[in-house]
Design a protein around this motif. Structure first.
Motif, PDB file in Angstrom:
ATOM      1  N   UNK A  85       0.834  -1.210   0.000  1.00 35.77           N
ATOM      2  CA  UNK A  85       0.000   0.000   0.000  1.00 35.77           C
ATOM      3  C   UNK A  85       0.867   1.258   0.000  1.00 35.77           C
ATOM      4  N   UNK A  86       1.921   1.263   0.799  1.00 34.26           N
ATOM      5  CA  UNK A  86       2.801   2.435   0.864  1.00 34.26           C
ATOM      6  C   UNK A  86       3.492   2.677  -0.479  1.00 34.26           C
ATOM      7  N   UNK A  87       3.903   1.591  -1.133  1.00 31.01           N
ATOM      8  CA  UNK A  87       4.509   1.721  -2.465  1.00 31.01           C
ATOM      9  C   UNK A  87       3.491   2.289  -3.455  1.00 31.01           C
ATOM     10  N   UNK A  88       2.247   1.841  -3.327  1.00 27.14           N
ATOM     11  CA  UNK A  88       1.176   2.301  -4.226  1.00 27.14           C
ATOM     12  C   UNK A  88       0.921   3.799  -4.076  1.00 27.14           C
ATOM     13  N   UNK A  89       0.831   4.294  -2.837  1.00 29.98           N
ATOM     14  CA  UNK A  89       0.504   5.715  -2.660  1.00 29.98           C
ATOM     15  C   UNK A  89       1.675   6.617  -3.056  1.00 29.98           C
ATOM     16  N   UNK A  90       2.895   6.072  -2.988  1.00 25.49           N
ATOM     17  CA  UNK A  90       4.055   6.855  -3.412  1.00 25.49           C
ATOM     18  C   UNK A  90       4.209   6.862  -4.934  1.00 25.49           C
ATOM     19  N   UNK A  91       4.108   5.672  -5.531  1.00 25.30           N
ATOM     20  CA  UNK A  91       4.402   5.541  -6.962  1.00 25.30           C
ATOM     21  C   UNK A  91       3.204   5.821  -7.855  1.00 25.30           C
ATOM     22  N   UNK A  92       2.030   5.338  -7.454  1.00 24.45           N
ATOM     23  CA  UNK A  92       0.844   5.493  -8.304  1.00 24.45           C
ATOM     24  C   UNK A  92       0.089   6.791  -8.028  1.00 24.45           C
TER      25      UNK A  92
ATOM     26  N   UNK B  50       1.370   9.369  -6.176  1.00 18.18           N
ATOM     27  CA  UNK B  50       2.285  10.505  -6.109  1.00 18.18           C
ATOM     28  C   UNK B  50       2.234  11.288  -4.812  1.00 18.18           C
ATOM     29  N   UNK B  51       1.843  10.618  -3.705  1.00 15.56           N
ATOM     30  CA  UNK B  51       1.817  11.318  -2.419  1.00 15.56           C
ATOM     31  C   UNK B  51       3.243  11.509  -1.900  1.00 15.56           C
ATOM     32  N   UNK B  52       3.407  12.448  -0.994  1.00 19.13           N
ATOM     33  CA  UNK B  52       4.741  12.784  -0.500  1.00 19.13           C
ATOM     34  C   UNK B  52       5.250  11.728   0.481  1.00 19.13           C
TER      35      UNK B  52
ATOM     36  N   UNK C 251       2.101  19.594  -1.255  1.00 19.48           N
ATOM     37  CA  UNK C 251       1.581  18.239  -1.112  1.00 19.48           C
ATOM     38  C   UNK C 251       1.103  17.709  -2.455  1.00 19.48           C
ATOM     39  N   UNK C 252       1.365  16.412  -2.708  1.00 19.61           N
ATOM     40  CA  UNK C 252       0.963  15.806  -3.962  1.00 19.61           C
ATOM     41  C   UNK C 252       1.749  16.339  -5.149  1.00 19.61           C
TER      42      UNK C 252
END
Length: 294
Positions: A10-17, A19-21, A169-170
């Motif tokens: 999930x953490x990889x998803x929110x960072x890579x897909x 684009x969250x900080x 952010x973002x």
């Protein structure tokens, strides 16, 4: 899939897909690790709504604040939704997770006299004082977040135009102007002080520590506390106090909410509206001025 592996995914998803900080991802990680510690590293398909309810009771017993519980359950809801959609987990519980309402806490801010004393506190006869002076002036002039300040790059400051390009952010970019005071001390810092601090060729962060590396958020907080103490300010000093002071003073001096929203980089006007609660006398004056029967 184990719960710990699902959290990593999930953490990889929110960072890579998405684009969250990194800061946002770290916040999600801390909140989800509370649930991992509570439930254990079970298979994700073993998680039930009863587990979620028990976790809510656990957080309450542990005396976590209302805002912490709200943030944690928001993270948990997003996580479960991700598992159901992206990982095809057979949970079907995300829509039933209730997010506790946040407490509305009005941010503290400094008065005009207090912020003047704070900005005058650095000793501008020293390289450290000049760096700190330019940093504090920029924070108050623009209302940028401390994380945005520490990540600011030299090419993002346009001295001739008196504007700063901020990546918020973002990864959203916004343009914020600054004043003559800020331009003066930024110019001195960038051309006279920063070259003397720099140890590593190619370092592009604007604000450097005394060892030549990028300054950290914790260091900025300590600098704020140092000068607040020197200025005799008897208020709780926290990293965003100059951001909240900027917003409050801008609103009080006639800035409209939509423009303030752009300056602050808020995605929602609702977030900006909290500052309208800070000065009731000012709001009453505006109401009397513009209402037909005021």
């Amino acid at each position: 899939m184990k719960l710990s592996d699902a959290i990593s995914s999930f953490l990889a998803y929110i960072l890579e897909e998405r684009g969250l900080s990194l800061n946002t991802a770290e916040s999600y990680k801390r909140d989800l690790e509370k649930f991992l510690e509570f439930r254990g590293d079970v298979e994700i398909n073993e998680i039930t709504l009863e587990d979620i309810d028990s976790f809510a009771e656990y957080l309450s017993i542990q005396k976590y604040s209302q805002n912490t519980r709200s943030r944690t359950f928001s993270a948990l809801k997003s996580f479960c939704s991700f598992l159901e959609i992206e990982e095809n987990a057979k949970l079907s519980i995300s829509s039933d997770i209730q997010i506790p309402k946040k407490e509305i806490k009005l941010p503290e801010f400094l008065t005009i006299d207090e912020v003047t004393q704070l900005l005058d506190a650095p000793d501008t006869t020293t390289p450290k004082g000049l760096r700190d002076k330019s940093m504090l002036e920029l924070l108050y002039a623009t209302g940028i977040r401390v994380s945005e300040l520490t990540n600011l790059k030299v090419q993002n400051i346009l001295l001739d135009e008196k504007i700063v390009r901020v990546i918020g952010k973002g990864n959203k970019e916004r343009i914020v102007p600054f004043n003559d005071y800020t331009e003066k001390y930024l110019t001195i810092y960038l051309y006279e002080v920063r070259p003397r601090l720099m140890r590593k060729r190619g370092e592009d962060r604007v604000f450097l520590n005394l060892r030549g590396g990028p300054i950290s958020r914790i260091s900025v907080w300590k600098i704020l506390q140092e000068y607040a103490l020197k200025a005799g300010i008897n208020k709780r000093i926290y990293p965003h106090i100059l951001r909240h002071t900027f917003a409050t003073h801008m609103l009080k001096n006639g800035c409209d909410l939509r423009t303030l929203q752009v300056f602050l980089g808020h995605s929602s006007l609702i977030t900006t509206q909290i500052y309208t609660h800070l000065d009731k006398d000012y709001l009453k004056k505006i109401h009397r001025t513009y209402h037909p029967r005021g």
